[in-house]
Design a protein around this motif. Structure first.
Motif, PDB file in Angstrom:
ATOM      1  N   LYS A   1      27.374   9.572  49.097  1.00 18.26           N
ATOM      2  CA  LYS A   1      26.669   8.357  48.508  1.00 18.26           C
ATOM      3  C   LYS A   1      25.936   7.663  49.535  1.00 18.26           C
ATOM      4  CE  LYS A   1      30.830   7.693  45.639  1.00 18.26           C
ATOM      5  NZ  LYS A   1      31.878   6.448  45.131  1.00 18.26           N
ATOM      6  N   PRO A   2      25.222   6.485  49.311  1.00 17.88           N
ATOM      7  CA  PRO A   2      24.549   5.882  50.363  1.00 17.88           C
ATOM      8  C   PRO A   2      25.230   5.036  51.073  1.00 17.88           C
ATOM      9  CG  PRO A   2      23.198   6.122  48.324  1.00 17.88           C
ATOM     10  CD  PRO A   2      24.365   6.603  48.058  1.00 17.88           C
ATOM     11  N   GLN A   3      26.296   4.646  50.602  1.00 17.44           N
ATOM     12  CA  GLN A   3      27.320   3.801  51.527  1.00 17.44           C
ATOM     13  C   GLN A   3      28.375   4.560  52.364  1.00 17.44           C
ATOM     14  OE1 GLN A   3      27.103   3.863  48.002  1.00 17.44           O
ATOM     15  NE2 GLN A   3      28.805   3.290  46.896  1.00 17.44           N
ATOM     16  N   ASP A   4      27.935   5.912  52.295  1.00 19.77           N
ATOM     17  CA  ASP A   4      28.857   6.720  53.298  1.00 19.77           C
ATOM     18  C   ASP A   4      28.126   7.040  54.592  1.00 19.77           C
ATOM     19  OD1 ASP A   4      29.710   8.824  50.556  1.00 19.77           O
ATOM     20  OD2 ASP A   4      30.996   7.347  51.477  1.00 19.77           O
ATOM     21  N   ALA A   5      26.817   6.197  54.589  1.00 15.88           N
ATOM     22  CA  ALA A   5      26.084   6.596  55.831  1.00 15.88           C
ATOM     23  C   ALA A   5      26.745   5.886  56.857  1.00 15.88           C
ATOM     24  CB  ALA A   5      24.648   6.121  55.514  1.00 15.88           C
TER      25      ALA A   5
ATOM     26  N   VAL B   1      37.292   7.448  49.952  1.00 15.38           N
ATOM     27  CA  VAL B   1      36.877   8.740  50.096  1.00 15.38           C
ATOM     28  C   VAL B   1      37.663   9.755  49.308  1.00 15.38           C
ATOM     29  CG1 VAL B   1      35.824   8.455  52.172  1.00 15.38           C
ATOM     30  CG2 VAL B   1      38.068   9.392  52.061  1.00 15.38           C
ATOM     31  N   LYS B   2      38.755   9.072  48.830  1.00 16.90           N
ATOM     32  CA  LYS B   2      39.782  10.031  47.842  1.00 16.90           C
ATOM     33  C   LYS B   2      39.057  10.710  46.803  1.00 16.90           C
ATOM     34  CE  LYS B   2      43.571   8.176  48.139  1.00 16.90           C
ATOM     35  NZ  LYS B   2      44.838   7.105  47.703  1.00 16.90           N
TER      36      LYS B   2
ATOM     37  N   TYR C   1      37.381   8.761  61.415  1.00 23.78           N
ATOM     38  CA  TYR C   1      37.143   7.386  61.131  1.00 23.78           C
ATOM     39  C   TYR C   1      35.513   7.312  60.672  1.00 23.78           C
ATOM     40  CZ  TYR C   1      41.267   5.828  63.284  1.00 23.78           C
ATOM     41  OH  TYR C   1      42.668   5.789  63.737  1.00 23.78           O
ATOM     42  N   TYR C   2      35.201   6.153  60.108  1.00 27.27           N
ATOM     43  CA  TYR C   2      33.891   6.002  59.854  1.00 27.27           C
ATOM     44  C   TYR C   2      33.361   4.268  60.195  1.00 27.27           C
ATOM     45  CZ  TYR C   2      30.371   3.797  56.513  1.00 27.27           C
ATOM     46  OH  TYR C   2      29.163   3.300  55.897  1.00 27.27           O
ATOM     47  N   GLN C   3      32.288   4.370  60.595  1.00 29.01           N
ATOM     48  CA  GLN C   3      31.697   3.211  61.364  1.00 29.01           C
ATOM     49  C   GLN C   3      30.266   2.905  60.728  1.00 29.01           C
ATOM     50  OE1 GLN C   3      31.947   2.503  65.413  1.00 29.01           O
ATOM     51  NE2 GLN C   3      32.032   0.152  65.342  1.00 29.01           N
TER      52      GLN C   3
ATOM     53  N   VAL D   1      21.197  13.927  54.409  1.00 30.52           N
ATOM     54  CA  VAL D   1      21.472  14.525  52.905  1.00 30.52           C
ATOM     55  C   VAL D   1      21.169  13.486  52.105  1.00 30.52           C
ATOM     56  CG1 VAL D   1      23.245  15.995  53.670  1.00 30.52           C
ATOM     57  CG2 VAL D   1      23.993  13.998  52.620  1.00 30.52           C
ATOM     58  N   GLN D   2      20.976  14.198  50.723  1.00 31.25           N
ATOM     59  CA  GLN D   2      20.386  13.317  49.596  1.00 31.25           C
ATOM     60  C   GLN D   2      21.822  12.953  48.924  1.00 31.25           C
ATOM     61  OE1 GLN D   2      17.710  15.343  46.975  1.00 31.25           O
ATOM     62  NE2 GLN D   2      16.084  14.735  48.458  1.00 31.25           N
ATOM     63  N   PRO D   3      21.877  11.850  48.215  1.00 31.98           N
ATOM     64  CA  PRO D   3      22.928  11.414  47.531  1.00 31.98           C
ATOM     65  C   PRO D   3      23.472  12.582  46.543  1.00 31.98           C
ATOM     66  CG  PRO D   3      21.427   9.809  47.433  1.00 31.98           C
ATOM     67  CD  PRO D   3      20.663  10.814  47.966  1.00 31.98           C
ATOM     68  N   GLY D   4      24.786  12.672  46.696  1.00 32.71           N
ATOM     69  CA  GLY D   4      25.509  13.960  45.787  1.00 32.71           C
ATOM     70  C   GLY D   4      25.810  14.955  46.558  1.00 32.71           C
ATOM     71  N   GLY D   5      25.027  15.081  48.000  1.00 28.80           N
ATOM     72  CA  GLY D   5      25.043  16.260  48.972  1.00 28.80           C
ATOM     73  C   GLY D   5      26.187  16.281  49.739  1.00 28.80           C
ATOM     74  N   SER D   6      26.450  17.390  50.418  1.00 35.56           N
ATOM     75  CA  SER D   6      27.750  17.489  51.241  1.00 35.56           C
ATOM     76  C   SER D   6      27.362  17.825  52.684  1.00 35.56           C
ATOM     77  CB  SER D   6      28.311  18.953  50.589  1.00 35.56           C
ATOM     78  OG  SER D   6      28.864  18.630  49.249  1.00 35.56           O
ATOM     79  N   LEU D   7      28.212  17.693  53.501  1.00 43.98           N
ATOM     80  CA  LEU D   7      28.320  17.890  54.852  1.00 43.98           C
ATOM     81  C   LEU D   7      29.665  18.455  55.417  1.00 43.98           C
ATOM     82  CD1 LEU D   7      26.095  15.039  56.336  1.00 43.98           C
ATOM     83  CD2 LEU D   7      25.714  17.338  56.177  1.00 43.98           C
TER      84      LEU D   7
END
Length: 115
Positions: A86-90, A63-64, A37-39, A12-18
């Protein structure tokens, strides 16, 4: 045999949703909570959200306000709604179904956030 099936990742692009899904098999029962969890590449797995069987949720600071954990109407189905990505959520996202007997991990689903 896959005991916990994850799906919903993508690009997704920044600002998008999944919306990520986590579905337990017949073998998984008496779920007391589900953790997400995120890795990221080269980093340790990080707990970012959790929800108890009664619906009590907790979130990591990163993520809050953007991510929402919920229980689906179908049996053994749980979701993580991710907004304002955000890109850092990848990275790779995992769910962990906690039961009285043991924990069951999903196989992980990849999330890419880029323009």
């Amino acid at each position: 045999q896959v005991e916990v099936a994850e799906s919903g990742g993508g690009s997704v692009q920044p600002g998008g949703s999944l919306r990520l899904s986590c579905v337990g098999s017949q073998k998984v029962w008496a779920i007391t909570a589900v953790e997400w969890y995120y890795q990221s590449l080269g980093a340790q797995r990080e707990l970012i959200a959790g929800i108890t069987s009664s619906g009590v949720t907790t979130y990591g600071d990163s993520v809050k306000g953007r991510f929402t954990a919920s229980k689906g109407s179908a049996p053994k189905t749980w979701y993580l709604q991710m907004d304002s990505l955000k890109p850092q959520d990848a990275g790779v996202y995992y769910c962990n179904m906690k039961t009285w007997g043991q924990d069951y991990w999903g196989q992980g689903t990849q999330v890419t956030v880029s323009s």
